[in-house]
Motif scaffolding. Structure first.
Motif, PDB file in Angstrom:
ATOM      1  N   GLY A 217     -29.934  72.471   1.506  1.00  0.00           N
ATOM      2  CA  GLY A 217     -29.787  71.456   2.556  1.00  0.00           C
ATOM      3  C   GLY A 217     -28.778  70.247   2.119  1.00  0.00           C
ATOM      4  N   LEU A 218     -27.853  70.840   1.164  1.00  0.00           N
ATOM      5  CA  LEU A 218     -26.983  69.957   0.619  1.00  0.00           C
ATOM      6  C   LEU A 218     -26.086  69.147   1.656  1.00  0.00           C
ATOM      7  N   ALA A 219     -25.408  69.972   2.628  1.00  0.00           N
ATOM      8  CA  ALA A 219     -24.758  69.575   3.710  1.00  0.00           C
ATOM      9  C   ALA A 219     -25.381  68.420   4.650  1.00  0.00           C
ATOM     10  N   ARG A 220     -26.523  68.771   4.796  1.00  0.00           N
ATOM     11  CA  ARG A 220     -27.183  67.792   5.562  1.00  0.00           C
ATOM     12  C   ARG A 220     -27.448  66.621   4.932  1.00  0.00           C
ATOM     13  N   GLY A 221     -27.466  66.742   3.561  1.00  0.00           N
ATOM     14  CA  GLY A 221     -27.959  65.305   2.576  1.00  0.00           C
ATOM     15  C   GLY A 221     -26.527  64.451   2.642  1.00  0.00           C
ATOM     16  N   VAL A 222     -25.595  65.183   2.698  1.00  0.00           N
ATOM     17  CA  VAL A 222     -24.086  64.377   2.354  1.00  0.00           C
ATOM     18  C   VAL A 222     -24.048  63.804   3.961  1.00  0.00           C
ATOM     19  N   GLU A 223     -24.241  64.499   4.890  1.00  0.00           N
ATOM     20  CA  GLU A 223     -23.968  63.913   6.054  1.00  0.00           C
ATOM     21  C   GLU A 223     -24.921  62.729   6.498  1.00  0.00           C
ATOM     22  N   ARG A 224     -26.279  62.603   5.848  1.00  0.00           N
ATOM     23  CA  ARG A 224     -26.973  61.711   6.124  1.00  0.00           C
ATOM     24  C   ARG A 224     -26.541  60.496   5.379  1.00  0.00           C
ATOM     25  N   LEU A 225     -25.951  60.521   4.341  1.00  0.00           N
ATOM     26  CA  LEU A 225     -25.290  59.389   3.590  1.00  0.00           C
ATOM     27  C   LEU A 225     -23.834  58.992   3.808  1.00  0.00           C
ATOM     28  N   LEU A 226     -22.893  60.121   4.577  1.00  0.00           N
ATOM     29  CA  LEU A 226     -21.514  59.787   4.774  1.00  0.00           C
ATOM     30  C   LEU A 226     -21.452  60.493   6.243  1.00  0.00           C
ATOM     31  N   PRO A 227     -22.021  59.840   7.205  1.00  0.00           N
ATOM     32  CA  PRO A 227     -22.109  60.222   8.569  1.00  0.00           C
ATOM     33  C   PRO A 227     -20.851  60.550   8.967  1.00  0.00           C
ATOM     34  N   GLN A 228     -19.606  59.887   8.681  1.00  0.00           N
ATOM     35  CA  GLN A 228     -18.457  60.025   9.149  1.00  0.00           C
ATOM     36  C   GLN A 228     -17.857  61.454   8.651  1.00  0.00           C
ATOM     37  N   LEU A 229     -18.234  62.121   8.003  1.00  0.00           N
ATOM     38  CA  LEU A 229     -18.231  63.523   7.513  1.00  0.00           C
ATOM     39  C   LEU A 229     -19.086  64.647   8.501  1.00  0.00           C
ATOM     40  N   ALA A 230     -19.786  64.187   9.276  1.00  0.00           N
ATOM     41  CA  ALA A 230     -20.607  65.120   9.935  1.00  0.00           C
ATOM     42  C   ALA A 230     -20.056  66.137  10.686  1.00  0.00           C
ATOM     43  N   GLY A 231     -20.172  67.383  10.649  1.00  0.00           N
ATOM     44  CA  GLY A 231     -19.531  68.819  11.040  1.00  0.00           C
ATOM     45  C   GLY A 231     -18.698  69.045  10.254  1.00  0.00           C
ATOM     46  N   ARG A 232     -18.300  68.423   8.963  1.00  0.00           N
ATOM     47  CA  ARG A 232     -17.084  68.867   8.279  1.00  0.00           C
ATOM     48  C   ARG A 232     -17.454  69.194   6.715  1.00  0.00           C
ATOM     49  N   VAL A 233     -18.708  69.347   6.469  1.00  0.00           N
ATOM     50  CA  VAL A 233     -19.182  69.689   5.302  1.00  0.00           C
ATOM     51  C   VAL A 233     -20.007  70.821   5.288  1.00  0.00           C
ATOM     52  N   LYS A 234     -19.951  71.962   4.221  1.00  0.00           N
ATOM     53  CA  LYS A 234     -20.586  73.024   4.232  1.00  0.00           C
ATOM     54  C   LYS A 234     -20.851  73.168   2.989  1.00  0.00           C
ATOM     55  N   ALA A 235     -22.118  73.938   2.499  1.00  0.00           N
ATOM     56  CA  ALA A 235     -22.618  74.056   1.217  1.00  0.00           C
ATOM     57  C   ALA A 235     -23.483  75.189   0.832  1.00  0.00           C
ATOM     58  N   LYS A 236     -23.189  75.580  -0.260  1.00  0.00           N
ATOM     59  CA  LYS A 236     -24.198  76.684  -0.550  1.00  0.00           C
ATOM     60  C   LYS A 236     -24.665  76.917  -1.943  1.00  0.00           C
ATOM     61  N   ALA A 237     -25.502  77.236  -2.496  1.00  0.00           N
ATOM     62  CA  ALA A 237     -26.017  77.291  -3.918  1.00  0.00           C
ATOM     63  C   ALA A 237     -26.326  78.526  -4.356  1.00  0.00           C
ATOM     64  N   ILE A 238     -26.172  78.624  -5.868  1.00  0.00           N
ATOM     65  CA  ILE A 238     -26.198  79.800  -6.694  1.00  0.00           C
ATOM     66  C   ILE A 238     -27.194  79.245  -7.941  1.00  0.00           C
ATOM     67  N   ARG A 239     -28.153  79.888  -8.231  1.00  0.00           N
ATOM     68  CA  ARG A 239     -29.028  79.759  -9.332  1.00  0.00           C
ATOM     69  C   ARG A 239     -28.552  80.451 -10.450  1.00  0.00           C
ATOM     70  N   VAL A 240     -28.195  79.830 -11.460  1.00  0.00           N
ATOM     71  CA  VAL A 240     -27.802  80.659 -12.821  1.00  0.00           C
ATOM     72  C   VAL A 240     -28.804  80.340 -13.671  1.00  0.00           C
ATOM     73  N   PRO A 241     -28.920  81.544 -14.737  1.00  0.00           N
ATOM     74  CA  PRO A 241     -30.011  81.409 -15.814  1.00  0.00           C
ATOM     75  C   PRO A 241     -29.735  80.530 -16.933  1.00  0.00           C
ATOM     76  N   THR A 242     -29.913  79.282 -16.688  1.00  0.00           N
ATOM     77  CA  THR A 242     -29.841  78.348 -17.721  1.00  0.00           C
ATOM     78  C   THR A 242     -30.832  77.363 -17.261  1.00  0.00           C
ATOM     79  N   LEU A 243     -31.573  76.721 -18.370  1.00  0.00           N
ATOM     80  CA  LEU A 243     -32.695  75.730 -18.288  1.00  0.00           C
ATOM     81  C   LEU A 243     -32.278  74.475 -17.650  1.00  0.00           C
ATOM     82  N   ASN A 244     -31.104  74.084 -17.760  1.00  0.00           N
ATOM     83  CA  ASN A 244     -30.881  72.699 -17.356  1.00  0.00           C
ATOM     84  C   ASN A 244     -29.372  72.626 -17.434  1.00  0.00           C
ATOM     85  N   VAL A 245     -28.846  71.440 -16.764  1.00  0.00           N
ATOM     86  CA  VAL A 245     -27.642  71.143 -16.353  1.00  0.00           C
ATOM     87  C   VAL A 245     -26.945  71.804 -15.266  1.00  0.00           C
ATOM     88  N   SER A 246     -26.412  71.384 -14.352  1.00  0.00           N
ATOM     89  CA  SER A 246     -25.874  72.206 -13.099  1.00  0.00           C
ATOM     90  C   SER A 246     -24.346  71.754 -12.983  1.00  0.00           C
TER      91      SER A 246
END
Length: 342
Positions: A217-246
């Motif tokens: 839901g990162l794109a929605r979260g960004v638009e919630r904080l930066l409404p001027q970017l509404a409709g112009r942000v897309k996001a995807k997420a990929i989990r990788v096999p590490t314990l921490n740090v992204s």
């Protein structure tokens, strides 16, 4: 006077919040007096003392009279599974830190208020902006907190990482469109081996054997904080096999012509100036493990900044998805506390 805190849900973020508080300058001003966690006390004490990612707790951890103790200070432990099962009012707390992730609507969160919690700080985004009194990213909109809010969300680790960078780029060059790809360490909603676990079929696969795309839901979260970017942000997420740090790969088209040097200069100046302590900048040859226990919201890797043509840019942001986020919870709580009615 000592600020009395309670933690509901003592998993990765709940334990990191306690550690971050203990390692901060507020350790003598704020006291965690209660933890509600369904797990048994022996496990709570053990996982507080030892942590595979952040090491041993930097204080004396033991138990006494069915309470967890940190450097001799008792923390009452309850094992309730519903907000009403804890007499929060009797604990005399000033604020509850909600770290279970189970509650995302106003009706659900109001149950804590009705059960005696004066205020609630969420370690996750609410289901919608209207479900909380404020969604706060420190360094972006924390100054809008008035002090009379009852329910505040600290957004997400990824939102805290990317929103300051997007805000800088939009203010300086204008952001036309942005694509965000989060490379996120494994989380506890994934099994170690394949198993019936989640309606998202990809999340039924072994967390430690594959790179796994998941929803975000990162794109929605960004638009919630930066409404001027509404409709112009897309996001995807990929989990990788590490314990921490992204990491977040931020790709965007800008409205002004730039080159990599101009983008990096902006990031470096912000890290030294208005975003010092929140953003950092590096051009060293880092790997993700170098940022374990790093308190910044994001570290911009200038060596990975590229510009194609004049307006297509990509940046790489590192962030400790546990420690950086827990540190921002401490920051938001500090600012909010100073505005509480006296």
């Amino acid at each position: 006077m000592t600020v009395r805190l309670a933690i509901n849900g003592y998993g990765r973020i709940g334990r990191c919040f306690l550690r971050a508080l203990y390692e901060s300058t507020y350790r003598d001003q704020w006291q965690v007096v209660a933890i509600n966690e369904p797990a048994d006390l022996a496990s709570i004490e053990y996982l507080t003392r030892f942590d595979s990612t952040h090491g041993r707790f930097p204080g004396v951890v033991d138990v006494s009279d069915d309470a967890l103790r940190i450097d001799g200070r008792p923390i009452a432990i309850t094992h309730a599974t519903e907000p009403e099962q804890v007499d929060w009012a009797a604990l005399g707390i000033d604020l509850l830190v909600e770290c279970s992730g189970r509650y995302g609507t106003r009706d659900q969160l109001q149950r804590f208020i009705d059960a005696g919690c004066p205020r609630v700080l969420l370690s996750h985004p609410a289901q919608g902006a209207e479900e909380v009194d404020a969604t706060t990213v420190f360094g972006i909109n924390h100054d809008t907190l008035r002090g009379d809010e009852r329910i505040v969300s600290n957004a997400s680790c990824t939102t805290n990482a990317v929103v300051p960078v997007l805000a800088l780029l939009d203010d300086s060059f204008g952001v036309d469109h942005a694509l965000l790809t989060t490379l996120h360490s494994v989380m506890n909603d994934q099994p170690l081996i394949d198993g019936y676990h989640h309606t998202d079929l990809r999340r039924t696969r072994s967390a430690m054997q594959s790179i796994i795309p998941v929803s975000t839901g990162l794109a929605r979260g960004v638009e919630r904080l930066l409404p001027q970017l509404a409709g112009r942000v897309k996001a995807k997420a990929i989990r990788v096999p590490t314990l921490n740090v992204s990491a977040i790969e931020l790709t965007l088209t800008l409205r002004q012509r730039v080159d990599a040097a101009a983008v990096n200069r902006l990031m470096a100046e912000a890290a030294r100036g208005p975003f010092a302590g929140l953003l950092a900048y590096t051009e060293q040859a880092h790997a993700s493990i170098d940022f374990n226990h790093d308190p910044h919201s994001a570290v911009i890797d200038g060596g990975q900044t590229l510009v194609s043509g004049d307006t297509l840019a990509t940046l790489l942001l590192w962030f400790d998805n546990e420690w950086g986020f827990a540190s921002r919870m401490v920051d938001v709580l500090s600012h909010w506390h100073h505005r509480w009615p006296r």
